[in-house]
Design a protein around this motif. Structure first.
Motif, short mmCIF file in Angstrom:
data_model
loop_
_atom_site.label_atom_id
_atom_site.label_comp_id
_atom_site.label_asym_id
_atom_site.label_seq_id
_atom_site.Cartn_x
_atom_site.Cartn_y
_atom_site.Cartn_z
N MET A 125 -85.55 -33.75 16.57
CA MET A 125 -85.48 -32.52 15.76
C MET A 125 -85.06 -31.33 16.62
O MET A 125 -84.25 -30.50 16.19
N ASN A 126 -85.58 -31.24 17.83
CA ASN A 126 -85.17 -30.17 18.74
C ASN A 126 -83.70 -30.28 19.10
O ASN A 126 -83.01 -29.26 19.26
N ALA A 127 -83.20 -31.50 19.24
CA ALA A 127 -81.78 -31.69 19.54
C ALA A 127 -80.92 -31.18 18.39
O ALA A 127 -79.89 -30.53 18.61
N PHE A 128 -81.33 -31.48 17.14
CA PHE A 128 -80.60 -30.96 15.98
C PHE A 128 -80.63 -29.43 15.98
O PHE A 128 -79.61 -28.79 15.75
N GLN A 129 -81.80 -28.86 16.24
CA GLN A 129 -81.94 -27.40 16.22
C GLN A 129 -81.08 -26.76 17.30
O GLN A 129 -80.37 -25.79 17.04
N LYS A 130 -81.10 -27.34 18.50
CA LYS A 130 -80.30 -26.78 19.60
C LYS A 130 -78.81 -26.87 19.28
O LYS A 130 -78.06 -25.92 19.49
N LYS A 131 -78.39 -28.02 18.76
CA LYS A 131 -76.98 -28.20 18.41
C LYS A 131 -76.57 -27.20 17.33
O LYS A 131 -75.50 -26.58 17.41
N THR B 282 -77.90 -24.24 16.59
CA THR B 282 -77.91 -22.83 17.00
C THR B 282 -76.89 -22.51 18.09
O THR B 282 -76.58 -21.35 18.30
N THR B 283 -76.38 -23.53 18.77
CA THR B 283 -75.42 -23.24 19.85
C THR B 283 -73.99 -23.60 19.50
O THR B 283 -73.09 -23.35 20.29
N SER B 284 -73.78 -24.18 18.33
CA SER B 284 -72.43 -24.63 17.96
C SER B 284 -71.55 -23.54 17.39
O SER B 284 -70.36 -23.75 17.21
N GLY B 285 -72.12 -22.39 17.08
CA GLY B 285 -71.32 -21.30 16.52
C GLY B 285 -70.64 -21.70 15.23
O GLY B 285 -71.24 -22.30 14.35
N SER B 286 -69.36 -21.39 15.12
CA SER B 286 -68.63 -21.66 13.88
C SER B 286 -68.40 -23.15 13.65
O SER B 286 -68.04 -23.56 12.55
N GLU B 287 -68.59 -23.96 14.70
CA GLU B 287 -68.40 -25.40 14.57
C GLU B 287 -69.69 -26.14 14.22
O GLU B 287 -69.73 -27.36 14.21
N ARG B 288 -70.75 -25.39 13.90
CA ARG B 288 -72.03 -26.04 13.63
C ARG B 288 -71.95 -26.93 12.41
O ARG B 288 -71.19 -26.67 11.48
N ASP B 289 -72.70 -27.98 12.47
CA ASP B 289 -72.78 -28.94 11.37
C ASP B 289 -73.88 -28.48 10.43
O ASP B 289 -75.06 -28.48 10.78
N MET B 290 -73.51 -28.08 9.24
CA MET B 290 -74.48 -27.56 8.28
C MET B 290 -75.45 -28.63 7.79
O MET B 290 -76.43 -28.33 7.14
N LYS B 291 -75.21 -29.89 8.16
CA LYS B 291 -76.12 -30.97 7.78
C LYS B 291 -77.27 -31.11 8.77
O LYS B 291 -78.25 -31.80 8.47
N ASP B 292 -77.18 -30.49 9.94
CA ASP B 292 -78.22 -30.65 10.95
C ASP B 292 -79.61 -30.22 10.46
O ASP B 292 -80.58 -30.95 10.68
N PRO B 293 -79.76 -29.07 9.79
CA PRO B 293 -81.10 -28.72 9.29
C PRO B 293 -81.62 -29.76 8.28
O PRO B 293 -82.81 -30.09 8.29
N LYS C 269 -80.82 -32.97 8.26
CA LYS C 269 -81.19 -34.15 9.04
C LYS C 269 -82.54 -33.97 9.71
O LYS C 269 -83.37 -34.89 9.75
N ALA C 270 -82.79 -32.78 10.24
CA ALA C 270 -84.08 -32.49 10.88
C ALA C 270 -85.21 -32.57 9.85
O ALA C 270 -86.28 -33.12 10.13
N GLU C 271 -84.95 -32.05 8.67
CA GLU C 271 -85.97 -32.12 7.62
C GLU C 271 -86.22 -33.55 7.16
O GLU C 271 -87.36 -33.93 6.87
N GLU C 272 -85.18 -34.37 7.15
CA GLU C 272 -85.35 -35.80 6.81
C GLU C 272 -86.24 -36.48 7.83
O GLU C 272 -87.08 -37.31 7.48
N LEU C 273 -86.07 -36.13 9.10
CA LEU C 273 -86.94 -36.68 10.14
C LEU C 273 -88.39 -36.27 9.91
O LEU C 273 -89.30 -37.09 10.04
N LEU C 274 -88.57 -35.02 9.56
CA LEU C 274 -89.91 -34.52 9.28
C LEU C 274 -90.57 -35.29 8.15
O LEU C 274 -91.75 -35.65 8.22
N SER C 275 -89.80 -35.63 7.14
CA SER C 275 -90.36 -36.35 5.99
C SER C 275 -90.72 -37.79 6.35
O SER C 275 -91.52 -38.42 5.65
N ARG C 276 -90.15 -38.33 7.43
CA ARG C 276 -90.46 -39.71 7.86
C ARG C 276 -91.74 -39.80 8.66
O ARG C 276 -92.25 -40.89 8.89
N LEU C 277 -92.27 -38.66 9.08
CA LEU C 277 -93.51 -38.68 9.86
C LEU C 277 -94.70 -39.05 8.98
O LEU C 277 -94.81 -38.77 7.85
#
Length: 122
Positions: free
Chosen positions: A93-99, A101-112, A114-122
């Protein structure tokens, strides 16, 4: 020294070093060490969740979010002997968050998502 046997902790310290290394071969070296721990001959040093978390950290630290996510999915499979722990999910999840916030205009809007999907698997 002959009575000192390698334990997972010893191996995990080495894996932790590889996870922080900037060496171009760090991923190969870490995977090789993890595979060696999985061999039947390495009876004193079976991999544990810390071993896999070190490999997750290696991928995350290098920005290889896809590899970290793939390893986490592998750990989550029913036939995998080492299930992930809460820290495993946190690393990815931290890797998704870092990617994100640091990707600028190339950020993948699916990352948040994906991170939330991981949270739901806990």
């Amino acid at each position: 020294l002959s009575e000192v046997a390698p334990t997972p902790s010893f191996y995990n310290h080495v894996l932790s070093c590889w996870s922080r290394s900037t060496d171009s071969n760090a991923e190969i070296e870490a995977k090789t060490l993890l595979e060696r721990m999985s061999l039947p001959l390495e009876t004193y040093a079976r991999p544990d969740v810390f071993s896999y978390n070190n490999l997750l950290n290696l991928h995350a630290n290098r920005g290889n979010v896809d590899k970290a996510e793939a390893l986490l999915k592998k750990m989550d499979e029913p036939d995998h002997t080492i299930p992930p722990d809460a820290y495993s999910y946190t690393i990815v999840m931290n890797a998704f968050q870092k990617k994100f916030t640091t990707s600028g205009s190339e950020r993948d809007m699916k990352d948040p998502t994906k991170a939330e999907e991981l949270l739901s698997r806990l």
